[in-house]
Design a protein around this motif. Structure first.
Motif, PDB file in Angstrom:
ATOM      1  N   GLY A  34       0.784  -1.226   0.000  1.00  0.00           N
ATOM      2  CA  GLY A  34       0.000   0.000   0.000  1.00  0.00           C
ATOM      3  C   GLY A  34       0.818   1.279   0.000  1.00  0.00           C
ATOM      4  O   GLY A  34       0.270   2.364  -0.190  1.00  0.00           O
ATOM      5  N   ASP A  35       2.127   1.183   0.209  1.00  0.00           N
ATOM      6  CA  ASP A  35       2.970   2.380   0.225  1.00  0.00           C
ATOM      7  C   ASP A  35       3.070   3.004  -1.166  1.00  0.00           C
ATOM      8  O   ASP A  35       3.113   2.308  -2.174  1.00  0.00           O
ATOM      9  N   THR A  36       3.137   4.322  -1.183  1.00  0.00           N
ATOM     10  CA  THR A  36       3.378   5.054  -2.422  1.00  0.00           C
ATOM     11  C   THR A  36       4.880   5.087  -2.655  1.00  0.00           C
ATOM     12  O   THR A  36       5.642   5.384  -1.739  1.00  0.00           O
ATOM     13  N   LEU A  37       5.296   4.755  -3.869  1.00  0.00           N
ATOM     14  CA  LEU A  37       6.714   4.680  -4.157  1.00  0.00           C
ATOM     15  C   LEU A  37       7.023   5.205  -5.554  1.00  0.00           C
ATOM     16  O   LEU A  37       6.137   5.337  -6.388  1.00  0.00           O
ATOM     17  N   ARG A  38       8.296   5.489  -5.757  1.00  0.00           N
ATOM     18  CA  ARG A  38       8.852   5.803  -7.068  1.00  0.00           C
ATOM     19  C   ARG A  38       9.987   4.819  -7.290  1.00  0.00           C
ATOM     20  O   ARG A  38      10.742   4.520  -6.373  1.00  0.00           O
ATOM     21  N   THR A  39      10.082   4.328  -8.522  1.00  0.00           N
ATOM     22  CA  THR A  39      11.204   3.465  -8.873  1.00  0.00           C
ATOM     23  C   THR A  39      11.449   3.584 -10.373  1.00  0.00           C
ATOM     24  O   THR A  39      10.792   4.377 -11.047  1.00  0.00           O
ATOM     25  N   PHE A  40      12.353   2.790 -10.885  1.00  0.00           N
ATOM     26  CA  PHE A  40      12.752   2.925 -12.283  1.00  0.00           C
ATOM     27  C   PHE A  40      13.177   1.581 -12.841  1.00  0.00           C
ATOM     28  O   PHE A  40      13.406   0.627 -12.098  1.00  0.00           O
ATOM     29  N   GLY A  41      13.287   1.500 -14.145  1.00  0.00           N
ATOM     30  CA  GLY A  41      13.789   0.299 -14.802  1.00  0.00           C
ATOM     31  C   GLY A  41      13.582   0.394 -16.296  1.00  0.00           C
ATOM     32  O   GLY A  41      12.900   1.295 -16.793  1.00  0.00           O
ATOM     33  N   ARG A  42      14.179  -0.533 -17.015  1.00  0.00           N
ATOM     34  CA  ARG A  42      14.028  -0.589 -18.473  1.00  0.00           C
ATOM     35  C   ARG A  42      12.805  -1.432 -18.814  1.00  0.00           C
ATOM     36  O   ARG A  42      12.614  -2.508 -18.248  1.00  0.00           O
ATOM     37  N   LEU A  43      11.999  -0.944 -19.734  1.00  0.00           N
ATOM     38  CA  LEU A  43      10.788  -1.649 -20.150  1.00  0.00           C
ATOM     39  C   LEU A  43      11.197  -2.867 -20.975  1.00  0.00           C
ATOM     40  O   LEU A  43      11.789  -2.720 -22.042  1.00  0.00           O
ATOM     41  N   CYS A  44      10.925  -4.060 -20.454  1.00  0.00           N
ATOM     42  CA  CYS A  44      11.333  -5.261 -21.183  1.00  0.00           C
ATOM     43  C   CYS A  44      10.144  -6.028 -21.749  1.00  0.00           C
ATOM     44  O   CYS A  44      10.324  -6.865 -22.623  1.00  0.00           O
ATOM     45  N   SER A  45       8.917  -5.737 -21.265  1.00  0.00           N
ATOM     46  CA  SER A  45       7.729  -6.362 -21.866  1.00  0.00           C
ATOM     47  C   SER A  45       6.492  -5.531 -21.561  1.00  0.00           C
ATOM     48  O   SER A  45       6.437  -4.821 -20.550  1.00  0.00           O
ATOM     49  N   TYR A  46       5.534  -5.611 -22.461  1.00  0.00           N
ATOM     50  CA  TYR A  46       4.257  -4.908 -22.299  1.00  0.00           C
ATOM     51  C   TYR A  46       3.149  -5.827 -22.773  1.00  0.00           C
ATOM     52  O   TYR A  46       3.113  -6.217 -23.934  1.00  0.00           O
ATOM     53  N   ASP A  47       2.253  -6.188 -21.867  1.00  0.00           N
ATOM     54  CA  ASP A  47       1.101  -7.019 -22.190  1.00  0.00           C
ATOM     55  C   ASP A  47      -0.137  -6.125 -22.151  1.00  0.00           C
ATOM     56  O   ASP A  47      -0.670  -5.830 -21.080  1.00  0.00           O
ATOM     57  N   MET A  48      -0.574  -5.683 -23.344  1.00  0.00           N
ATOM     58  CA  MET A  48      -1.728  -4.773 -23.435  1.00  0.00           C
ATOM     59  C   MET A  48      -2.999  -5.407 -22.898  1.00  0.00           C
ATOM     60  O   MET A  48      -3.823  -4.723 -22.301  1.00  0.00           O
ATOM     61  N   THR A  49      -3.169  -6.697 -23.140  1.00  0.00           N
ATOM     62  CA  THR A  49      -4.408  -7.369 -22.731  1.00  0.00           C
ATOM     63  C   THR A  49      -4.542  -7.432 -21.211  1.00  0.00           C
ATOM     64  O   THR A  49      -5.652  -7.420 -20.696  1.00  0.00           O
ATOM     65  N   ARG A  50      -3.420  -7.488 -20.496  1.00  0.00           N
ATOM     66  CA  ARG A  50      -3.448  -7.536 -19.033  1.00  0.00           C
ATOM     67  C   ARG A  50      -3.131  -6.182 -18.408  1.00  0.00           C
ATOM     68  O   ARG A  50      -3.109  -6.062 -17.184  1.00  0.00           O
ATOM     69  N   SER A  51      -2.851  -5.170 -19.250  1.00  0.00           N
ATOM     70  CA  SER A  51      -2.451  -3.834 -18.776  1.00  0.00           C
ATOM     71  C   SER A  51      -1.296  -3.946 -17.789  1.00  0.00           C
ATOM     72  O   SER A  51      -1.353  -3.449 -16.667  1.00  0.00           O
ATOM     73  N   GLN A  52      -0.237  -4.600 -18.250  1.00  0.00           N
ATOM     74  CA  GLN A  52       0.905  -4.834 -17.363  1.00  0.00           C
ATOM     75  C   GLN A  52       2.215  -4.711 -18.130  1.00  0.00           C
ATOM     76  O   GLN A  52       2.347  -5.239 -19.234  1.00  0.00           O
ATOM     77  N   VAL A  53       3.168  -3.994 -17.535  1.00  0.00           N
ATOM     78  CA  VAL A  53       4.523  -3.946 -18.084  1.00  0.00           C
ATOM     79  C   VAL A  53       5.472  -4.545 -17.057  1.00  0.00           C
ATOM     80  O   VAL A  53       5.165  -4.602 -15.867  1.00  0.00           O
TER      81      VAL A  53
END
Length: 134
Positions: A34-53
């Motif tokens: 539940g904590d609000t956070l900021r983080t980073f990383g390189r986008l290695c996959s994107y699943d549009m159907t599940r709305s998940q990267v």
């Protein structure tokens, strides 16, 4: 996720700004649910159907994946291999994994990553010194 201010003021309070966590801290379960956070990383996959990267970050020889729910930031132009920062709330899943529910997902390709990591460490040091002096 706006909430009312102290009773009687009628003021609206903004959501928390989010504390920077390194991706390896997020993937190791060091961020409370539940904590609000900021983080980073390189986008290695994107699943549009599940709305998940999946964002990936490397520390030494280890890869650290971060799952990010993109329902609140779609549609967006996913640029595989590019560096992204994310601001959102962490949600622990029943299978033991965790997902960042993104409020903001920004492509920051070209940003100096070692400098960002140094800035996060410096900010933590400053906050520790400030908190210990009170």
């Amino acid at each position: 996720m706006l909430s009312r201010g102290p009773q009687g003021t009628g003021a609206m309070m903004l959501p928390k700004p989010g504390i920077y966590f390194f991706p390896w801290e997020v993937s190791a379960g060091q961020v409370p649910d539940g904590d609000t956070l900021r983080t980073f990383g390189r986008l290695c996959s994107y699943d549009m159907t599940r709305s998940q990267v999946t964002l990936m970050a490397q520390l030494r020889s280890d890869q650290h994946p971060i799952l990010v729910c993109t329902k609140l930031v779609e549609p967006f132009q996913a640029q595989l291999g590019s560096l992204y920062t994310v601001l959102g709330e962490l949600e622990h899943q029943k299978d033991g994994s965790c997902v960042v529910k993104a409020r903001v997902l920004t492509c920051v390709e070209g940003m100096n990553l070692p400098l960002l990591e140094q800035a996060i460490r410096e900010q933590r040091l400053y906050q520790q010194e400030r908190d210990s002096g009170q």
